[in-house]
Design a protein around this motif. Structure first.
Motif, PDB file in Angstrom:
ATOM      1  N   PHE A 144       0.686  -1.167   0.065  1.00 30.83           N
ATOM      2  CA  PHE A 144       0.087   0.133   0.132  1.00 30.83           C
ATOM      3  C   PHE A 144       0.914   1.363  -0.056  1.00 30.83           C
ATOM      4  O   PHE A 144       0.593   2.202  -0.703  1.00 30.83           O
ATOM      5  CB  PHE A 144      -0.969   0.006   1.225  1.00 30.83           C
ATOM      6  N   GLY A 145       2.197   1.221   0.725  1.00 25.49           N
ATOM      7  CA  GLY A 145       2.814   2.321   0.659  1.00 25.49           C
ATOM      8  C   GLY A 145       3.388   2.603  -0.591  1.00 25.49           C
ATOM      9  O   GLY A 145       3.479   3.809  -1.162  1.00 25.49           O
ATOM     10  N   ARG A 146       3.842   1.706  -1.391  1.00 28.29           N
ATOM     11  CA  ARG A 146       4.129   1.901  -2.664  1.00 28.29           C
ATOM     12  C   ARG A 146       3.315   2.267  -3.830  1.00 28.29           C
ATOM     13  O   ARG A 146       3.647   3.450  -4.588  1.00 28.29           O
ATOM     14  CB  ARG A 146       5.074   0.781  -3.045  1.00 28.29           C
ATOM     15  N   ASP A 172       4.070  -6.212  -1.767  1.00 30.39           N
ATOM     16  CA  ASP A 172       3.804  -6.086  -3.055  1.00 30.39           C
ATOM     17  C   ASP A 172       4.216  -7.192  -3.846  1.00 30.39           C
ATOM     18  O   ASP A 172       3.594  -7.440  -4.937  1.00 30.39           O
ATOM     19  CB  ASP A 172       4.655  -4.628  -3.387  1.00 30.39           C
ATOM     20  N   VAL A 173       5.208  -7.984  -3.683  1.00 33.96           N
ATOM     21  CA  VAL A 173       5.538  -8.912  -4.348  1.00 33.96           C
ATOM     22  C   VAL A 173       4.471 -10.018  -4.393  1.00 33.96           C
ATOM     23  O   VAL A 173       4.047 -10.818  -5.365  1.00 33.96           O
ATOM     24  CB  VAL A 173       6.861  -9.642  -3.831  1.00 33.96           C
ATOM     25  N   ILE A 196      -5.403  -4.372  -2.070  1.00 34.00           N
ATOM     26  CA  ILE A 196      -6.068  -5.054  -3.384  1.00 34.00           C
ATOM     27  C   ILE A 196      -7.162  -4.391  -3.821  1.00 34.00           C
ATOM     28  O   ILE A 196      -7.990  -4.834  -4.661  1.00 34.00           O
ATOM     29  CB  ILE A 196      -6.223  -6.624  -3.167  1.00 34.00           C
ATOM     30  N   LEU A 197      -7.608  -3.354  -3.227  1.00 31.11           N
ATOM     31  CA  LEU A 197      -8.912  -2.548  -3.355  1.00 31.11           C
ATOM     32  C   LEU A 197      -8.728  -2.338  -5.210  1.00 31.11           C
ATOM     33  O   LEU A 197      -9.903  -2.574  -5.881  1.00 31.11           O
ATOM     34  CB  LEU A 197      -8.918  -1.072  -2.907  1.00 31.11           C
ATOM     35  N   SER A 198      -8.011  -1.905  -5.568  1.00 36.08           N
ATOM     36  CA  SER A 198      -7.821  -1.571  -7.115  1.00 36.08           C
ATOM     37  C   SER A 198      -7.883  -2.883  -8.027  1.00 36.08           C
ATOM     38  O   SER A 198      -8.677  -2.856  -8.832  1.00 36.08           O
ATOM     39  CB  SER A 198      -6.437  -0.897  -7.428  1.00 36.08           C
ATOM     40  N   ASP A 199      -7.262  -3.926  -7.520  1.00 38.34           N
ATOM     41  CA  ASP A 199      -7.288  -5.115  -7.946  1.00 38.34           C
ATOM     42  C   ASP A 199      -8.737  -5.837  -8.069  1.00 38.34           C
ATOM     43  O   ASP A 199      -8.838  -6.515  -9.219  1.00 38.34           O
ATOM     44  CB  ASP A 199      -6.221  -6.046  -7.761  1.00 38.34           C
TER      45      ASP A 199
END
Length: 300
Positions: free
Chosen positions: A102-104, A226-227, A246-249
């Protein structure tokens, strides 16, 4: 003490010539609007409006007071602008630690926007899922999932209702199917994250108040959230991810939610700060900024 919203209602009523119209503009019921105007008249000990079933007009006192009410609202608005300008004078240097995924992918851009709003402030960010020790490391602020354990830190809840989501890509589900119950997860390829110093291997689910805990073991393990998310999107297995990550995904369909009937582990997001920042205007401004961004992100 006079209420600003009562003054606004009075001015709008005078401009529109109708209490009902003014109430609609301010998203109030006509009854509440009438109560507010009566409250203002009582506090001023003066009748401002003459009402009848068909018409409304200001009294002589109301007409005289209208200009003062307008000026008061205008001055309050100007004062708010001054405060906003004052925020731009935030200065100093802050180091902030935040989780990788989420940070990246979200927080880093938000923090860059915050710094642009306050150009005298320098922000240094550390992106890692390894928990920073604010007491020993040169870190002023930290964004962390989970209930804070250090009572010496200031803990500001940002997303208290965040939780984990069991998810996989459509491609993985086409090839390998989807689990129908938590016990089925053991037959799938799972993607695991190192939390702190240990692999997150006990995944918890609840149905009708009953806890079901699954011990998982996968061939792919990372200390970077993230990985793990990228592996899941690529169809390499099932992940147990923070919903914020993962909201966007989920919105795009790149990942699908599995076991939707089950409740999952809570993962509240907190902003943690060292005690010396307890009265810092930077901490207040940053927390308000992040709360606004997170509400928009959470509700899409």
């Amino acid at each position: 003490m006079l209420r600003t919203d009562d003054l606004q209602l009075f001015v709008l009523t005078a401009d529109l010539g109708s209490i009902s119209a003014a109430a609609r503009e301010l998203d109030l019921s006509p009854a509440l609007a009438s109560v507010a105007l009566k409250r203002l008249e009582q506090q001023l000990n003066t009748q401002l409006i003459l009402r009848s079933t068909r018409s409304l007009r200001l009294t002589t006192a109301g007409m005289a007071y209208l200009d003062y009410a307008r000026q008061a609202i205008q001055l309050l608005g100007q004062g708010q602008q001054v405060l906003q300008l004052g925020k731009e004078q935030l200065s100093g240097e802050l180091t902030l630690s935040m989780p990788s995924d989420f940070g990246r992918n979200s927080m880093a851009l938000w923090l860059a926007e915050f710094q642009q709003q306050h150009p005298k402030l320098q922000l240094k960010i550390r992106v890692s899922d390894r928990l920073a020790d604010l007491g020993r490391q040169p870190v002023d602020l930290a964004l962390r999932y989970g209930e804070p354990k250090d009572s010496q830190l200031i803990a500001l809840p940002l997303v208290p209702d965040n939780h984990r989501v069991l998810c996989a890509s459509p491609d993985y589900i086409r090839r390998c199917g989807a689990p129908e119950r938590p016990d089925d997860i053991g037959s799938h390829q799972v993607l695991q994250l190192v939390l702190g110093e240990a692999v997150h291997s006990k995944w918890q689910f609840w149905l009708d108040g009953q806890l079901q805990q699954v011990q998982v073991r996968g061939a792919l393990v990372a200390d970077d959230g993230d990985v793990v998310r990228r592996w899941a999107v690529a169809g390499l297995g099932i992940a147990y991810k923070s919903r914020l990550d993962i909201l966007s995904d989920l919105g795009s369909g790149a990942l699908l939610k599995l076991l939707p009937d089950y409740k999952t582990e809570q993962a509240p997001l907190y902003l943690l700060a060292v005690q010396r920042l307890s009265s810092s205007p930077v901490l207040k401004a940053l927390s308000e900024f992040l709360l606004q961004k997170l509400r928009q992100h959470w509700h899409g």
